[in-house]
Enzyme design. Structure first.
Site, PDB file in Angstrom:
ATOM      1  N   SER A  15       0.766  -1.268   0.019  1.00 49.02           N
ATOM      2  CA  SER A  15       0.030   0.150  -0.041  1.00 49.02           C
ATOM      3  C   SER A  15       0.914   1.315  -0.055  1.00 49.02           C
ATOM      4  O   SER A  15       0.504   2.359  -0.614  1.00 49.02           O
ATOM      5  CB  SER A  15      -1.124   0.047   1.088  1.00 49.02           C
ATOM      6  OG  SER A  15      -0.525   0.238   2.311  1.00 49.02           O
ATOM      7  N   ASN A 109      13.173   4.449   4.072  1.00 47.19           N
ATOM      8  CA  ASN A 109      12.534   3.587   4.634  1.00 47.19           C
ATOM      9  C   ASN A 109      11.519   4.320   5.455  1.00 47.19           C
ATOM     10  O   ASN A 109      11.675   5.091   6.052  1.00 47.19           O
ATOM     11  CB  ASN A 109      13.229   2.745   5.601  1.00 47.19           C
ATOM     12  CG  ASN A 109      12.469   1.374   5.951  1.00 47.19           C
ATOM     13  OD1 ASN A 109      11.629   0.882   5.429  1.00 47.19           O
ATOM     14  ND2 ASN A 109      12.509   1.121   7.757  1.00 47.19           N
ATOM     15  N   HIS A 111       8.933   3.690   8.555  1.00 53.05           N
ATOM     16  CA  HIS A 111       8.798   2.629   9.820  1.00 53.05           C
ATOM     17  C   HIS A 111       7.588   3.248  10.438  1.00 53.05           C
ATOM     18  O   HIS A 111       7.361   4.434  10.938  1.00 53.05           O
ATOM     19  CB  HIS A 111      10.303   2.756  10.596  1.00 53.05           C
ATOM     20  CG  HIS A 111      10.204   2.101  11.755  1.00 53.05           C
ATOM     21  ND1 HIS A 111      10.180   0.600  11.711  1.00 53.05           N
ATOM     22  CD2 HIS A 111      10.002   2.501  13.138  1.00 53.05           C
ATOM     23  CE1 HIS A 111      10.174   0.109  12.889  1.00 53.05           C
ATOM     24  NE2 HIS A 111      10.114   1.035  13.981  1.00 53.05           N
ATOM     25  N   SER A 138       7.762   7.147  10.651  1.00 50.17           N
ATOM     26  CA  SER A 138       8.862   8.050  10.325  1.00 50.17           C
ATOM     27  C   SER A 138       9.321   7.612   9.178  1.00 50.17           C
ATOM     28  O   SER A 138       9.326   6.303   8.644  1.00 50.17           O
ATOM     29  CB  SER A 138       9.975   7.903  11.459  1.00 50.17           C
ATOM     30  OG  SER A 138       9.553   8.006  12.733  1.00 50.17           O
ATOM     31  N   ASP A 147      16.728   0.756  11.629  1.00 52.86           N
ATOM     32  CA  ASP A 147      15.989   1.754  11.670  1.00 52.86           C
ATOM     33  C   ASP A 147      16.528   2.782  12.525  1.00 52.86           C
ATOM     34  O   ASP A 147      15.791   3.637  13.464  1.00 52.86           O
ATOM     35  CB  ASP A 147      14.694   1.226  12.759  1.00 52.86           C
ATOM     36  CG  ASP A 147      13.576   0.160  12.049  1.00 52.86           C
ATOM     37  OD1 ASP A 147      13.306  -0.737  12.783  1.00 52.86           O
ATOM     38  OD2 ASP A 147      13.793   0.389  10.626  1.00 52.86           O
TER      39      ASP A 147
HETATM   40  C1  GRF Z   1       3.185  -0.398   7.065  1.00 56.28           C
HETATM   41  O1  GRF Z   1       2.822  -0.364   8.255  1.00 56.28           O
HETATM   42  C2  GRF Z   1       4.822   0.049   7.192  1.00 56.28           C
HETATM   43  O2  GRF Z   1       5.001   0.941   7.783  1.00 56.28           O
HETATM   44  C3  GRF Z   1       5.645  -1.102   7.307  1.00 56.28           C
HETATM   45  O3  GRF Z   1       5.022  -2.356   6.772  1.00 56.28           O
HETATM   46  C4  GRF Z   1       3.532  -2.137   6.749  1.00 56.28           C
HETATM   47  C5  GRF Z   1       2.806  -2.609   5.653  1.00 56.28           C
HETATM   48  O4  GRF Z   1       2.946  -1.778   4.718  1.00 56.28           O
HETATM   49  N1  GRF Z   1       7.014  -0.961   7.020  1.00 56.28           N
HETATM   50  P1  GRF Z   1       2.369  -1.831   3.044  1.00 56.28           P
HETATM   51  O5  GRF Z   1       0.982  -1.880   3.231  1.00 56.28           O
HETATM   52  O6  GRF Z   1       3.096  -3.136   2.261  1.00 56.28           O
HETATM   53  O7  GRF Z   1       3.016  -0.645   2.290  1.00 56.28           O
END
Ligand code: GRF
Length: 197
Positions: A15, A109, A111, A138, A147
């Protein structure tokens, strides 16, 4: 003005990758050139297909325990794509100091915590357990430490009574989707000033 070529690394739903891709249009100073998933089952591959972004799998399971081979394949794909910037977006592999050095200063990245708090995993549960009033996300430059790099942007939200890790994660995700593109736009123009949404 040349537009930065952005590769996005994913492991899951993608996402954040979708939010980045959808933002990279018009005057945005960057364009997506490749999505790399470390797992053929990553849901984000279908999103990349729908978004017509070139996408490949570099399957870490195909080289079990051989991080050097996995990272060499990553670097090959990134070099072929002539990536200028690498965005980790829900990417679950820890990258070696050698890989980070190879792409020094060009890896971002996102986080899901207000770094430096709660580095590592299970950030929503840990934020709840800490009993603080706020949580957030962040975007940071990736350095060899987990991180641990300079924070380039943060977005905050209040922790509400009755919040669970899932409700917190669900409320935080839309903020991630706003923060990451905003930071990428500045980073692509060489602006490293921290952005606080
Ligand atoms: C998100 O919360 C992101 O912050 C973490 O992975 C989760 C899933 O993200 N790193 P996505 O839907 O795969 O982008």
């Amino acid at each position: 003005m040349t537009q930065a070529r952005v590769a996005i690394l994913i492991s899951g739903s993608g996402s954040n990758m979708e939010a980045l891709v959808r933002a990279m249009t018009g005057a945005f100073p960057a364009r997506p050139v490749l999505v790399i998933a470390d797992d053929p089952q990553a849901g984000g591959l279908a999103r990349a297909h729908r978004l017509s972004v070139p996408h490949v799998v570099v399957d870490h399971n195909a080289m079990p325990g051989d991080r050097a081979a996995f990272e060499a394949a990553l670097s090959r794909a990134l070099t072929l794509a002539r990536a200028d910037i690498i965005c980790l977006a829900g990417f679950m592999r820890v990258l070696s100091a050698d890989f980070v050095a190879r792409w020094q200063g060009r890896i971002l990245n996102i986080h899901p915590s207000l770094l430096p708090a709660f580095k590592g995993l299970h950030t929503h549960a840990r934020a709840l357990a800490a009993g603080g009033a706020e949580h957030g996300c962040s975007v940071h430059l990736v350095t060899p430490g987990l991180d641990d790099g300079p924070v380039l942007g943060q977005a905050r939200l209040p922790i509400l009574p009755g919040d669970t890790p899932d409700t917190l994660a669900a409320r935080l995700l839309p903020l991630e989707h706003r923060l990451y593109p905003a930071v990428l736009a500045r980073f692509a123009q060489g602006d490293l000033r921290p952005l606080l949404l």
